[in-house]
Write an enzyme that holds these catalytic residues in place. Sequence first.
Site, PDB file in Angstrom:
ATOM      1  CG  ASP A  65      -2.190  -0.542   0.894  1.00 21.23           C
ATOM      2  OD1 ASP A  65      -2.586  -1.030  -0.147  1.00 21.23           O
ATOM      3  OD2 ASP A  65      -3.155  -0.648   1.912  1.00 21.23           O
ATOM      4  CE  LYS A  87      -8.298   0.991  -2.830  1.00 23.36           C
ATOM      5  NZ  LYS A  87      -7.393  -0.058  -2.312  1.00 23.36           N
ATOM      6  CB  ILE A 123      -7.474   0.091  12.481  1.00 22.69           C
ATOM      7  CG1 ILE A 123      -7.524  -0.805  13.793  1.00 22.69           C
ATOM      8  CG2 ILE A 123      -7.821   1.537  13.113  1.00 22.69           C
ATOM      9  CD1 ILE A 123      -6.635  -0.479  14.980  1.00 22.69           C
ATOM     10  CG  MET A 199      -7.015   8.523   6.012  1.00 25.33           C
ATOM     11  SD  MET A 199      -7.695   7.245   5.219  1.00 25.33           S
ATOM     12  CE  MET A 199      -8.818   6.768   6.577  1.00 25.33           C
TER      13      MET A 199
END
Length: 286
Positions: A65, A87, A123, A199
Site C-alpha cells: 500500500d 490508494k 483499522i 485521514m
Amino acid sequence: MTSFFKASVETLPSALLKQRSDANERAKKSRVGKVWLVGAGPGDAELLTVKALRAINTADIIFYDYLVSDDIRALFPKNVPAHYVGKAKNQHSIAQEDLNQLLVKQAQLGLTVCRIKGGDPFIFGRGGEELLELRTAGIEAEVIPGITSASGCSTYADIPLTHRGLSQGCTFVTGHAEKSLDVNWSALAQLNHTLVFYMGLTRADEIAAKLLAGGLAADTPVAIIENGCRRDQRDIVSTLSEFPAAVIREQVQSPALIIVGEVVRMKEKLQAQVQLHVSEKQYLLA
C-alpha cells in the site's frame, strides 16, 4: 548414486524433459496458495512484528500500500515481485474490487501472497473486506496485526492516548468520506476521550467546527502528527479553534494524524523532563 542420477537426467530425450517441466508447472499451479494480510505498522521498520517479517520473507509475490514506508520496502526480498496497489486521495492505482479478485487469483495459482498494509489491516485498512472476499472464495487467508498509526505516532510524539485524570478512553475516527462525515459530534465531544482522526487533513475545518458546536472548549489542545514513526516525523501542537489554520500555515502533508484532547498537554511535560535531565548532565560536566 547422486552422480548416476544426474547423468541419467542429462541423457533424457528433450521431449521427456519438457513433459517433466510441464508436470512440475502443473503441480505448482495445483498447490494450494495462501494470502497473508500483513500490518506493517506506521512506518518505522523496527516496529514490524517477527511474524510480519517472516511472511514477507516467505512470499512468492507482494502487494503493498501507499503507507508502507521506504524503510519497510527495503526489506522486501530482491527476488520477489512487489507491486504497488496503493490508494492516495483521488489517486487509486487499482479499484478495491479488482484488488480483491487479484488476491484470489494469485492464491488460486498456488502462490503465497503477502498483502502489506500500513498500520493495522483491521483499522481503516479495508482488511475485513479483503479477508471476507478471500474466505468466500475458499482461499486460506490470515491476518497479521500491525501497530496502528494512532498508537505508534502518538507514542513517538510523547503523547499517551490515555492518562489517569485526563482521558478515560480513546476513540478512532476516520476523516475519509464521500461528502460529510457521518458522526454524532455532540456525543463525541462529551465522551471525555482522546479523539484521533485518521485521514482528516482536508476536513480540519469541519472537524474543528463540529467539535466546537458539540461543546468542546476552543482551547482544547490538538496535535497534528505528520509522517509519524518515520525519520521526518513532525509534531505541531495547537488548539481546537486554531489547528485548521496551523494545517495550512505549516503546509502539513499526508500521512498525518489529528489528536484532540487533554493528553496532548503531556507532550510538553514529558519533554520538559528530558530537557531538565540534559541540563543537569551538562552542569555536572562543566
